[in-house]
Design an enzyme around this catalytic site. Structure first.
Site, PDB file in Angstrom:
ATOM      1  N   LYS A  11     -11.202  -2.132   8.074  1.00  0.00           N
ATOM      2  CA  LYS A  11     -10.238  -3.005   8.734  1.00  0.00           C
ATOM      3  C   LYS A  11     -10.255  -2.878  10.245  1.00  0.00           C
ATOM      4  CE  LYS A  11      -7.184  -3.291   4.759  1.00  0.00           C
ATOM      5  NZ  LYS A  11      -5.857  -3.029   4.189  1.00  0.00           N
ATOM      6  N   ASP A  56      -1.264   6.772   6.458  1.00  0.00           N
ATOM      7  CA  ASP A  56      -2.318   5.808   6.157  1.00  0.00           C
ATOM      8  C   ASP A  56      -2.414   4.882   7.362  1.00  0.00           C
ATOM      9  OD1 ASP A  56      -3.918   3.733   5.310  1.00  0.00           O
ATOM     10  OD2 ASP A  56      -2.743   3.259   3.525  1.00  0.00           O
ATOM     11  N   TRP A  60       0.829  -1.204   0.000  1.00  0.00           N
ATOM     12  CA  TRP A  60       0.000   0.000   0.000  1.00  0.00           C
ATOM     13  C   TRP A  60       0.860   1.248   0.000  1.00  0.00           C
ATOM     14  CZ3 TRP A  60      -4.189  -1.614  -1.803  1.00  0.00           C
ATOM     15  CH2 TRP A  60      -4.690  -2.876  -1.448  1.00  0.00           C
TER      16      TRP A  60
END
Length: 355
Positions: free
Chosen positions: A190, A166, A99
């Site tokens: 998540k 993030d 990511w």
């Protein structure tokens, strides 16, 4: 048979959060309408957004001058929106996984990107150390938890530039010094809600500094000014986030979540280190408390499929590792219970005894 949800995302939610959301889907606040069909402009829905925003500010102890917005598009959209809104000339990125790499790719469309360090050559099995951040960058971007590889930065870094993070897979799992960040973003599926909403925390006076024109929908100021109501927000996921935030507060807040995360991880990692069949995949000091990755020891490689089948038969759901790592991944987000990780450890011990 009871099921134990170790999926990496969309992931486990507290049972009461699911049940309370289900009730509102059937009849929202006694209106006779479903939460899934009400207008986002309905008088009963604005308080949902307001309370969710207030709880985020309370739980994360946001300083004055920070805004909270709810958007769609997931963290993947934020990979673009962040540089659109913050990158004027140059930004620094720490490459710690898939990511982070995707975020770097998007940022390069907007300006110079300095990759301050990377663990790609070692398949992201550690968090790079000993690197320095240039002082002339607009921001440093980090990915605090690497869901695929099982590494985590579980403290706020000390750098001389604003940070952007993030935090998709570990937000609300520990206290954070928000004052160090210009932006924190997280896809909620998540560790906070169902899929469909992204939470963004913004230092308001850091916005509007870039010289480029920004499309209306991609300009954070649009959504701050309209209180997340510029366009139709994902109504049900926002409500689920509210219920989950209420649950976190009831459980004792972020310090309680941090303690629980450490307790769960200690139970599982201790068994990985003890059990002759398994080994962890990342450096001990960088082990994630959210996504616990492990594989069979080489001499027992042929037992990978049988263990997966055995664990599945015992109620373990979603423990298959990502294809980039293989093996197994036990995702232990806030809602994961001590009972759940103990059940997994019991499977590991029983399988060891049989083999």
């Amino acid at each position: 048979m009871k099921k134990y949800n170790f999926n990496a995302g969309p992931s486990i939610l507290p049972r009461e959060v699911i049940e309370n959301t289900a009730k509102q889907i059937l009849d929202f606040n006694g209106s006779g309408l479903s939460l899934a069909e009400i207008s986002h402009r309905a008088k009963d829905f604005q308080p949902v957004v307001d309370e969710a925003e207030a709880l985020i500010k309370e739980l994360m102890e946001l300083p004055q001058g920070y805004s909270v917005i709810f958007l769609g598009g997931g963290a993947s959209l934020e990979f673009c929106m962040v540089p659109y809104n913050f990158l004027e000339t140059k930004a620094a990125y720490l490459n710690t996984g898939t990511w982070a790499k995707k975020a770097i790719k998007e940022a390069k469309l907007f300006g110079e990107v300095v990759e301050v360090a990377s663990s790609a050559d070692a398949n992201y099995t550690f968090i790079p150390k000993g690197w320095t951040c240039p002082k002339d960058v607009d921001y440093l971007h980090i990915t605090t938890n690497n869901t695929i590889y099982g590494t985590e930065i579980r403290k706020d870094l000390d750098v001389e530039v604003p940070m952007i993070a993030d935090m998709s897979s570990d937000i609300f799992s520990r206290p954070v010094d928000v004052s160090k960040y210009n932006c924190i973003y997280a896809g909620a599926q998540k560790n906070m809600s169902m899929a469909g909403v992204t939470v963004i925390i913004l230092k308001t006076d850091a916005l509007g500094k870039v010289s480029r024109q920004i499309p209306t929908m991609l300009d954070y100021r649009t959504h701050v000014d309209k209180g997340s109501m510029f366009n139709t927000p994902p109504v049900v996921p926002v409500y689920t986030a509210l219920e989950n935030l209420r649950w976190i507060k009831k459980m004792g807040g972020l310090k309680a979540m941090d303690a629980l995360a450490k307790e769960r991880a200690e139970i599982v990692y201790s068994e990985i280190d003890r059990n002759k069949l398994f080994r962890g995949t990342v450096a001990h000091e960088d082990r994630s408390l959210m996504n616990i990755c492990f594989v069979m020891n080489p001499e027992y490689a042929e037992l990978e499929k049988p263990f997966f089948e055995y664990a599945t038969s015992m109620g373990m759901v979603g423990i298959k590792g990502h294809r980039s790592v293989g093996g197994f991944r036990a995702s232990c987000y806030n809602a994961q219970t001590i009972e759940g990780v103990q059940a997994l450890v019991k499977c590991m011990k029983e399988f060891e005894a049989k083999n």
